[in-house]
Design an enzyme around this catalytic site. Sequence first.
Site, PDB file in Angstrom:
ATOM      1  N   LYS A  57       0.817  -1.216   0.000  1.00 55.48           N
ATOM      2  CA  LYS A  57       0.000   0.000   0.000  1.00 55.48           C
ATOM      3  C   LYS A  57       0.848   1.263   0.000  1.00 55.48           C
ATOM      4  O   LYS A  57       0.424   2.284  -0.492  1.00 55.48           O
ATOM      5  CB  LYS A  57      -0.994   0.002   1.164  1.00 55.48           C
ATOM      6  CG  LYS A  57      -0.493   0.515   2.488  1.00 55.48           C
ATOM      7  CD  LYS A  57      -1.699   0.797   3.410  1.00 55.48           C
ATOM      8  CE  LYS A  57      -1.320   1.371   4.751  1.00 55.48           C
ATOM      9  NZ  LYS A  57      -0.904   0.372   5.740  1.00 55.48           N
ATOM     10  N   HIS A 185       0.923  -3.578  15.021  1.00 52.30           N
ATOM     11  CA  HIS A 185       1.474  -2.453  14.263  1.00 52.30           C
ATOM     12  C   HIS A 185       1.571  -1.286  15.231  1.00 52.30           C
ATOM     13  O   HIS A 185       0.574  -0.883  15.815  1.00 52.30           O
ATOM     14  CB  HIS A 185       0.588  -2.101  13.068  1.00 52.30           C
ATOM     15  CG  HIS A 185       1.304  -1.258  12.029  1.00 52.30           C
ATOM     16  ND1 HIS A 185       1.888  -0.050  12.338  1.00 52.30           N
ATOM     17  CD2 HIS A 185       1.538  -1.465  10.711  1.00 52.30           C
ATOM     18  CE1 HIS A 185       2.458   0.451  11.240  1.00 52.30           C
ATOM     19  NE2 HIS A 185       2.264  -0.387  10.247  1.00 52.30           N
ATOM     20  N   GLU A 263       6.263  -6.097   8.326  1.00 51.15           N
ATOM     21  CA  GLU A 263       5.526  -5.561   7.175  1.00 51.15           C
ATOM     22  C   GLU A 263       5.946  -4.122   6.890  1.00 51.15           C
ATOM     23  O   GLU A 263       5.114  -3.204   6.935  1.00 51.15           O
ATOM     24  CB  GLU A 263       4.017  -5.609   7.470  1.00 51.15           C
ATOM     25  CG  GLU A 263       3.488  -6.989   7.813  1.00 51.15           C
ATOM     26  CD  GLU A 263       2.114  -6.934   8.497  1.00 51.15           C
ATOM     27  OE1 GLU A 263       1.629  -5.835   8.836  1.00 51.15           O
ATOM     28  OE2 GLU A 263       1.530  -8.011   8.698  1.00 51.15           O
TER      29      GLU A 263
HETATM   30  C1  LIG Z   1       0.144   0.307   6.480  1.00 50.03           C
HETATM   31  C2  LIG Z   1       0.496  -0.996   7.041  1.00 50.03           C
HETATM   32  C3  LIG Z   1       1.831  -1.417   7.048  1.00 50.03           C
HETATM   33  C4  LIG Z   1       2.977  -0.568   6.605  1.00 50.03           C
HETATM   34  O1  LIG Z   1       3.257   0.391   7.559  1.00 50.03           O
HETATM   35  P1  LIG Z   1       4.539   1.339   7.465  1.00 50.03           P
HETATM   36  O2  LIG Z   1       4.383   2.245   8.631  1.00 50.03           O
HETATM   37  O3  LIG Z   1       4.493   2.039   6.164  1.00 50.03           O
HETATM   38  O4  LIG Z   1       5.741   0.482   7.576  1.00 50.03           O
HETATM   39  C5  LIG Z   1       2.086  -2.690   7.530  1.00 50.03           C
HETATM   40  N1  LIG Z   1       1.100  -3.498   7.976  1.00 50.03           N
HETATM   41  C6  LIG Z   1      -0.185  -3.115   7.970  1.00 50.03           C
HETATM   42  C7  LIG Z   1      -1.223  -4.073   8.448  1.00 50.03           C
HETATM   43  C8  LIG Z   1      -0.528  -1.857   7.530  1.00 50.03           C
HETATM   44  O5  LIG Z   1      -1.805  -1.473   7.545  1.00 50.03           O
END
Ligand SMILES: *Cc1c(COP(=O)(O)O)cnc(C)c1O
Length: 381
Positions: A57, A185, A263
């Site tokens: 994304k 996250h 991620e």
């Molecule tokens: C947006 C998102 C990420 C990426 O996050 P960053 O802060 O750009 O590293 C990873 N995992 C999930 C589930 C997300 O929604």
Amino acid sequence: MKRSEFSPNGSAVENLIRQTLKKCHSPVMIIRKSLLRKQYERFRIHLPKVTPYYAIKANPHPEIVKTFLRLGANFDVASANEMNLVLSLGAHPDRMIFANTIKSAEDLQAAYRRRVRLMTFDNEPELYKIAKHAPGSRVIVRIKVENIGSIVELSLKFGADAEHAVFLLRKAKGLGLRPEGVSFHVGSQCSNVENYVHALEVAAQIFREAKQEGLHLSILDIGGGFPIRHTDQDKQPVFEIMARKIRAEMSRLFDKKTKFIAEPGRFLVGPAGILVTQVIGRTFRNNKNYYYLNDGIYGDFSGIVFDHCKYELKTLRRGQRFLSTVAGPTCDSLDTISLSEELPELDVGSIVYVKNIGAYSSASAVQSFNGFAPAKIILVD
Ligand SMILES: *Cc1c(COP(=O)(O)O)cnc(C)c1O
């Protein structure tokens, strides 16, 4: 490009911009593959036991996905469209995690058909949906963790309470799914390593509790959030320092056999992007210079709204700086990039550029952020 090819007046980046504008019109987003590779290597070097799943994304451009595919990355996808894109570029379904805790029935069916088996969830109704449309899937419970100091809060919308995690994992098992781990996250652009430390402790506790209840968990997904420098004034990268602490905590709290994944989105792609725009109009109002660029909030500056990002606007001009307003090209006054920018005098045609803008900028400008298309327009009488 070799160093010797650059003119003596101006940095490598400025020369790259001049060269690019000879070949194509602005606005243009230059993505430097060398920096994609560099960021990927940095991640691998400093978190060697953690398999990165690039969160597409942040920037789903096929060439970017292909670059990471070649480097050996896996992928975090959040919709069937994102999944299809990554698969169409040749990734094996085993190299993907469907990491949206809320998935539509159609998207779950697509995942099942395409053999994408690993996914996250954070609530019980989702488990029923997964069991129905993607039976036998391997599931990871996402927990709510502290997002203190992170620029983009994610725990407002996602994550089960830690004390429900084991209940949910047991429930998953009862529904014929394969409960395999925990994810979190810490919020995007997180420079507070304590968020990770705290989340790792909470996750470790869940691993222990699960074990007592006869559930063997093997995957810990530490999510994204890893920070980048957005401006030249930002402090030196904190990633290395954070990674050292994360590494230490992972080995202190988890069994050697635990499989660690992450991620990262912004971290892998943000530093690679340079946005190049030009002034298409200028005026003097409210005692300030007003410059109108050919890109704005509805375009590649969308991160100002969606990513809460303050970009550093740079020009190729030198000289005295004046307080200026910089706006985008649309007929909406929300489309204002900055009300108080110190800039040298610019003219129509002058270049304004931004570095470190490869993540969440062009991605959230498009019609289908994260792979979710907007409503189709149909006309009826
Ligand atoms: C947006 C998102 C990420 C990426 O996050 P960053 O802060 O750009 O590293 C990873 N995992 C999930 C589930 C997300 O929604």
